[in-house]
Design an enzyme around this catalytic site. Structure first.
Site, PDB file in Angstrom:
ATOM      1  N   SER A 109       0.831  -1.196   0.000  1.00 35.64           N
ATOM      2  CA  SER A 109       0.000   0.000   0.000  1.00 35.64           C
ATOM      3  C   SER A 109       0.871   1.254   0.000  1.00 35.64           C
ATOM      4  O   SER A 109       2.080   1.193   0.226  1.00 35.64           O
ATOM      5  CB  SER A 109      -0.911   0.015   1.236  1.00 35.64           C
ATOM      6  OG  SER A 109      -1.694  -1.153   1.315  1.00 35.64           O
ATOM      7  N   LYS A 183       9.206  -2.258   0.911  1.00 32.38           N
ATOM      8  CA  LYS A 183       8.623  -3.169  -0.085  1.00 32.38           C
ATOM      9  C   LYS A 183       8.728  -2.575  -1.485  1.00 32.38           C
ATOM     10  O   LYS A 183       9.012  -3.293  -2.452  1.00 32.38           O
ATOM     11  CB  LYS A 183       7.157  -3.450   0.268  1.00 32.38           C
ATOM     12  CG  LYS A 183       6.413  -4.337  -0.736  1.00 32.38           C
ATOM     13  CD  LYS A 183       7.001  -5.737  -0.822  1.00 32.38           C
ATOM     14  CE  LYS A 183       6.336  -6.565  -1.921  1.00 32.38           C
ATOM     15  NZ  LYS A 183       4.956  -6.925  -1.630  1.00 32.38           N
TER      16      LYS A 183
END
Length: 200
Positions: A109, A183
């Site tokens: 996200s 990430k």
């Protein structure tokens, strides 16, 4: 009150209640590893009921709703697909949420969205950390994901035993949002290496 050997069981610590929202391709095997640990009472929710039924057969309990999970669980793993779905889930979890419960956003996200969720959770006196995972479906199946985590130390400490069930490593990278940044960097390196390999 439960009794052991005929005596009241006053001192026995109750297992932590863990919720999982999103019993999909990643969430289902992650739930399986949490169940295999035998350390937690596990509650599952997904709009796809057959997926919930599969983990119930393995020992999970079906939560009536996301709101109900928010009321009773101490750590809640959120593995859904999009930022809008994450925000919706967090909104429902915090509607009547349990004080000091930790919501773990495991989807890839935007860091700003994670921070927005933390503001929503703060109003309910709940916590948020981000813990997106690396190594994909194979890692989820084998319990060898790497979790890149952002958030306050005490919140990460509370959630770490749950995250460790499906992870080969739990890397606390820094403040809230740091896991999502890590990430993103991991993905950039992965695709750069893939293109370099192709060109070579």
């Amino acid at each position: 009150m439960a009794a052991v050997n005929g005596r009241p069981n006053k001192g026995r610590k109750q297992p932590m209640k863990v919720g999982i929202v999103g019993i999909g391709a990643m969430g289902e095997p992650m739930t399986g590893h949490i169940l295999k640990s035998g350390k937690f009472d596990v509650y599952a929710f997904d709009i796809h009921k057959p997926a919930v039924n599969r983990v119930v057969k393995k020992g999970a309990k079906a939560a009536r709703s996301v709101k109900a999970m928010g009321r009773m669980c101490d750590v809640i793993i959120v593995m859904v697909a999009t930022d809008s779905q994450v925000k919706q889930v967090v909104g429902e979890l915090t509607a009547q949420g349990k004080k000091d419960a930790v919501i773990v956003i495991t989807a890839t996200s935007h860091p700003n969205m994670v921070r927005e969720c933390a503001k929503i959770a703060k109003k309910a006196k709940m916590k948020v950390i981000d813990a997106p995972v690396c190594f994909g479906l194979e890692g989820a199946r084998d319990g060898t994901l790497a979790s890149l985590v952002g958030g306050a130390k005490k919140d990460v400490k509370k959630a770490r035993p749950v995250i460790a069930c499906y992870s080969r490593a739990v890397h606390h990278l820094g403040e809230l949002g740091a896991g999502e940044i890590g990430k993103t960097i991991n993905n950039m390196l992965h695709w750069a290496h893939s293109i370099a390999n192709y060109e070579a």
